[in-house]
Design a protein around this motif. Sequence first.
Motif, PDB file in Angstrom:
ATOM      1  N   ASN A 153       0.832  -1.198   0.000  1.00 16.62           N
ATOM      2  CA  ASN A 153       0.000   0.000   0.000  1.00 16.62           C
ATOM      3  C   ASN A 153       0.872   1.256   0.000  1.00 16.62           C
ATOM      4  O   ASN A 153       0.600   2.220  -0.725  1.00 16.62           O
ATOM      5  N   GLY A 154       1.940   1.249   0.815  1.00 17.18           N
ATOM      6  CA  GLY A 154       2.867   2.382   0.807  1.00 17.18           C
ATOM      7  C   GLY A 154       3.548   2.556  -0.534  1.00 17.18           C
ATOM      8  O   GLY A 154       3.740   3.680  -1.006  1.00 17.18           O
ATOM      9  N   VAL A 155       3.913   1.448  -1.177  1.00 19.17           N
ATOM     10  CA  VAL A 155       4.560   1.510  -2.502  1.00 19.17           C
ATOM     11  C   VAL A 155       3.636   2.174  -3.519  1.00 19.17           C
ATOM     12  O   VAL A 155       4.037   3.079  -4.260  1.00 19.17           O
ATOM     13  N   VAL A 156       2.379   1.734  -3.534  1.00 14.85           N
ATOM     14  CA  VAL A 156       1.422   2.272  -4.511  1.00 14.85           C
ATOM     15  C   VAL A 156       1.153   3.751  -4.256  1.00 14.85           C
ATOM     16  O   VAL A 156       1.159   4.566  -5.183  1.00 14.85           O
ATOM     17  N   GLN A 157       0.934   4.116  -3.001  1.00 20.25           N
ATOM     18  CA  GLN A 157       0.597   5.510  -2.697  1.00 20.25           C
ATOM     19  C   GLN A 157       1.774   6.444  -2.978  1.00 20.25           C
ATOM     20  O   GLN A 157       1.575   7.559  -3.456  1.00 20.25           O
ATOM     21  N   ARG A 158       2.991   6.002  -2.682  1.00 16.91           N
ATOM     22  CA  ARG A 158       4.155   6.840  -3.009  1.00 16.91           C
ATOM     23  C   ARG A 158       4.330   6.975  -4.517  1.00 16.91           C
ATOM     24  O   ARG A 158       4.712   8.043  -5.017  1.00 16.91           O
ATOM     25  N   THR A 159       4.037   5.896  -5.244  1.00 18.74           N
ATOM     26  CA  THR A 159       4.116   5.957  -6.708  1.00 18.74           C
ATOM     27  C   THR A 159       3.097   6.947  -7.260  1.00 18.74           C
ATOM     28  O   THR A 159       3.402   7.738  -8.157  1.00 18.74           O
ATOM     29  N   MET A 160       1.885   6.916  -6.722  1.00 15.04           N
ATOM     30  CA  MET A 160       0.860   7.858  -7.165  1.00 15.04           C
ATOM     31  C   MET A 160       1.215   9.294  -6.754  1.00 15.04           C
ATOM     32  O   MET A 160       0.932  10.247  -7.485  1.00 15.04           O
ATOM     33  N   TYR A 161       1.850   9.453  -5.610  1.00  8.37           N
ATOM     34  CA  TYR A 161       2.303  10.772  -5.175  1.00  8.37           C
ATOM     35  C   TYR A 161       3.294  11.356  -6.183  1.00  8.37           C
ATOM     36  O   TYR A 161       3.183  12.516  -6.594  1.00  8.37           O
ATOM     37  N   ARG A 162       4.249  10.520  -6.605  1.00  8.23           N
ATOM     38  CA  ARG A 162       5.229  10.981  -7.595  1.00  8.23           C
ATOM     39  C   ARG A 162       4.550  11.232  -8.943  1.00  8.23           C
ATOM     40  O   ARG A 162       4.917  12.186  -9.657  1.00  8.23           O
ATOM     41  N   LEU A 163       3.574  10.388  -9.294  1.00  9.85           N
ATOM     42  CA  LEU A 163       2.873  10.581 -10.567  1.00  9.85           C
ATOM     43  C   LEU A 163       2.141  11.915 -10.577  1.00  9.85           C
ATOM     44  O   LEU A 163       2.192  12.650 -11.575  1.00  9.85           O
ATOM     45  N   ARG A 164       1.462  12.246  -9.492  1.00 10.14           N
ATOM     46  CA  ARG A 164       0.755  13.531  -9.421  1.00 10.14           C
ATOM     47  C   ARG A 164       1.735  14.692  -9.469  1.00 10.14           C
ATOM     48  O   ARG A 164       1.459  15.720 -10.094  1.00 10.14           O
ATOM     49  N   GLU A 165       2.866  14.542  -8.804  1.00  5.85           N
ATOM     50  CA  GLU A 165       3.879  15.598  -8.865  1.00  5.85           C
ATOM     51  C   GLU A 165       4.379  15.778 -10.292  1.00  5.85           C
ATOM     52  O   GLU A 165       4.550  16.906 -10.758  1.00  5.85           O
ATOM     53  N   ASP A 166       4.629  14.673 -10.981  1.00  2.00           N
ATOM     54  CA  ASP A 166       5.114  14.749 -12.365  1.00  2.00           C
ATOM     55  C   ASP A 166       4.067  15.384 -13.273  1.00  2.00           C
ATOM     56  O   ASP A 166       4.407  16.131 -14.199  1.00  2.00           O
ATOM     57  N   VAL A 167       2.788  15.078 -13.028  1.00  2.00           N
ATOM     58  CA  VAL A 167       1.715  15.692 -13.818  1.00  2.00           C
ATOM     59  C   VAL A 167       1.701  17.200 -13.589  1.00  2.00           C
ATOM     60  O   VAL A 167       1.559  17.985 -14.533  1.00  2.00           O
ATOM     61  N   GLU A 168       1.847  17.616 -12.332  1.00  2.00           N
ATOM     62  CA  GLU A 168       1.861  19.050 -12.029  1.00  2.00           C
ATOM     63  C   GLU A 168       3.027  19.739 -12.722  1.00  2.00           C
ATOM     64  O   GLU A 168       2.873  20.813 -13.319  1.00  2.00           O
ATOM     65  N   VAL A 169       4.207  19.123 -12.669  1.00  3.01           N
ATOM     66  CA  VAL A 169       5.384  19.697 -13.347  1.00  3.01           C
ATOM     67  C   VAL A 169       5.155  19.752 -14.853  1.00  3.01           C
ATOM     68  O   VAL A 169       5.483  20.746 -15.513  1.00  3.01           O
ATOM     69  N   LYS A 170       4.573  18.672 -15.406  1.00  5.01           N
ATOM     70  CA  LYS A 170       4.328  18.618 -16.853  1.00  5.01           C
ATOM     71  C   LYS A 170       3.361  19.717 -17.276  1.00  5.01           C
ATOM     72  O   LYS A 170       3.584  20.388 -18.302  1.00  5.01           O
ATOM     73  N   ILE A 171       2.301  19.917 -16.507  1.00  4.23           N
ATOM     74  CA  ILE A 171       1.319  20.941 -16.850  1.00  4.23           C
ATOM     75  C   ILE A 171       1.978  22.315 -16.890  1.00  4.23           C
ATOM     76  O   ILE A 171       1.684  23.141 -17.765  1.00  4.23           O
ATOM     77  N   ASN A 172       2.889  22.561 -15.957  1.00  5.86           N
ATOM     78  CA  ASN A 172       3.569  23.859 -15.938  1.00  5.86           C
ATOM     79  C   ASN A 172       4.536  24.030 -17.103  1.00  5.86           C
ATOM     80  O   ASN A 172       4.961  25.147 -17.390  1.00  5.86           O
ATOM     81  N   ARG A 173       4.906  22.931 -17.748  1.00 11.68           N
ATOM     82  CA  ARG A 173       5.834  23.006 -18.887  1.00 11.68           C
ATOM     83  C   ARG A 173       5.110  23.046 -20.232  1.00 11.68           C
ATOM     84  O   ARG A 173       5.747  23.205 -21.262  1.00 11.68           O
ATOM     85  N   LEU A 174       3.800  22.844 -20.191  1.00 16.43           N
ATOM     86  CA  LEU A 174       3.053  22.817 -21.445  1.00 16.43           C
ATOM     87  C   LEU A 174       2.830  24.229 -21.966  1.00 16.43           C
ATOM     88  O   LEU A 174       2.603  25.155 -21.183  1.00 16.43           O
ATOM     89  N   PRO A 175       2.887  24.396 -23.261  1.00 15.54           N
ATOM     90  CA  PRO A 175       2.626  25.727 -23.828  1.00 15.54           C
ATOM     91  C   PRO A 175       1.148  26.065 -23.762  1.00 15.54           C
ATOM     92  O   PRO A 175       0.288  25.190 -23.595  1.00 15.54           O
ATOM     93  N   LEU A 176       0.847  27.342 -23.912  1.00 19.31           N
ATOM     94  CA  LEU A 176      -0.537  27.794 -23.830  1.00 19.31           C
ATOM     95  C   LEU A 176      -1.400  27.178 -24.923  1.00 19.31           C
ATOM     96  O   LEU A 176      -2.599  26.951 -24.724  1.00 19.31           O
ATOM     97  N   LYS A 177      -0.799  26.862 -26.065  1.00 14.28           N
ATOM     98  CA  LYS A 177      -1.595  26.307 -27.166  1.00 14.28           C
ATOM     99  C   LYS A 177      -2.168  24.942 -26.810  1.00 14.28           C
ATOM    100  O   LYS A 177      -3.194  24.536 -27.361  1.00 14.28           O
ATOM    101  N   TYR A 178      -1.513  24.219 -25.901  1.00 17.06           N
ATOM    102  CA  TYR A 178      -2.064  22.923 -25.470  1.00 17.06           C
ATOM    103  C   TYR A 178      -3.395  23.130 -24.762  1.00 17.06           C
ATOM    104  O   TYR A 178      -4.357  22.399 -24.995  1.00 17.06           O
TER     105      TYR A 178
END
Length: 631
Positions: free
Chosen positions: A131-156
Amino acid sequence: MPAEKSMNFGPSAKRLLARLRPERWKLVFVTVLAVISVTLSVMGPKLLGDATNILFEGVISQGLPSGASKEQIVDSLRATGDDDRADMLSGMTLTPGQGIDFGALSRVLLIVLAVYSFAFLFGWIQALVLNGVVQRTMYRLREDVEVKINRLPLKYFDRMQRGELLSRVTNDIDNIAQTLQQTLSQVLVSLLTVIGVLIAMFTISPLLALIALVTIPATILITGVIAKRSQKKFVAQWKHTGELNAQIEEMYSGHAIVKVFGRAREVESRFSSKNEELYEASFGAQFISGIIMPSMMFVGNLVYVAIAVVGGIQVATGGLSLGSVQAFIQYSRQFTQPLTQLGSMANLLQSGVASAERVFELFDADEQSPDPSDPVTPPRDGRGRLVFDDVSFSYSPDKPLISHLNLVAEPGHTVAIVGPTGAGKTTLVNLIMRFYELDSGRITLDGVNIADMTRDDLRSRTGMVLQDTWLFGGTIRENISYGRPDATEEEILAAARATYVDRFVHSLPDGYDTVLDDEASNVSAGEKQLLTIARAFLVKPSVLILDEATSSVDTRTELLLQKAMSALRQDRTSFVIAHRLSTIRDADLILVMESGAIVEQGTHAELLAAGGAYYALYNSQFAQATTTDDA
């Protein structure tokens, strides 16, 4: 339609599992715990079979004459022609006349209790760690999504519906978490159980083990056929979920407009249509994948009957003990159950991987160009001189918008941009902020090409107030200081007074500590605009951009803001996009844009005297309307 295309399951599943790589040592630990737990669980039926043998052989031995050996009794039975009973007794380990050995029975049952207790303990620890493995993986996934969104251009974001994007970063990630949580442990335990039980069955009876093996190809065949048909439905299910969320978010945001224009029935019809599509896709996905479980149970029951019949014959002929057959029947259940679970998890895996592919599409979207590795920084005391040098830009290569634009905006000057809708006014200021990259040419700020600056540096020198206000859930003080979190109380109050925010804040019960809700519905539209202007004032940027910033305030407040902006614009370059031409009469330079080009430029008086495009725009707003009635 995308929903009709089969998803590339293998690579997407492999990519999803690769997200677990940082947790690999914990996964090794989880595997060790699972091996121990499964091994103990597999030992249980064999020990219970031994207990059954003790009971059964004890009962049988009570009916045999004491003092005689088992061999003598078997020979006696054969001599009388009772070969079936003789065969059965020959396969037993018993002492005639002894009865049930309750001491041995108690020891076996205590061992069974200990084995199952430790199996539960190790299984519980394994589930906790996983359970800890899965939740930490999802934590990193959400962080990566947040970083990715901030790197996307406005046209996206221009082409992606807000609700669809929200669905990917919320619903789809939650579905991935649920899938990993439910399948990782079950897949591991099920595979280990199949291996362990198979070994145990072959040690008891190779013949019965071969009968049980029939379930493996049946499982593969049934799961493969059904999964192939349900995969398209799962892809469609999450696609329609995103579309429905996008429509709900859009209709909720524009609820008042829908009511005003009487489009409620049309909206309800569209919602019903989308909801029906989602229902059909979800029902189809769950129904088709749900066939796996009963199909596997049917196969398992057939195997169970075959094992019971063949095992009974072997007990009768002395080939197996009753306890061994009982243990084997338990093993057959243990064998078919994980196979059934693996088959039933196919729908979870398909649903989770379908969601993962939608998230990976977000990760694979083209990012904005990276900041230069060796950025150039304009002087901090720069006054904000902006130069457009042969700038060309278009949203689509086949539709040119701004072509070979040249413009100089001097410090302390106010540059007003006017023109019809779609002329490129907002695009011009978006290029200053590097929300979009130029096709050709360059823009310089205080002599430095903005493409050679980091975006954070550029935007820290720029203040922007949009026509659409944006405030977050927090206090009025926090909203004003959003651009400068380290601003002092005196600076916040000074910005509020300069923009006349202070005037209405004192009428609120909690003053500057008044908490705005997510929609800031506890302040008026004009007051929201004042707060966004105060936020820009507090930053004190080198370049100030006002995109119809006073469109939501009343005339008296607009006049007051004009005075405040005049003070703020001292020694700073200001760009003002305006539709109400009365607000830009005092601008140092007015640019008239049409189809991405500057067709006129000059002061208010000069442009009126020229009698061109600006003159026509001005007259269209202020000329006296004349109505004639020939009736």
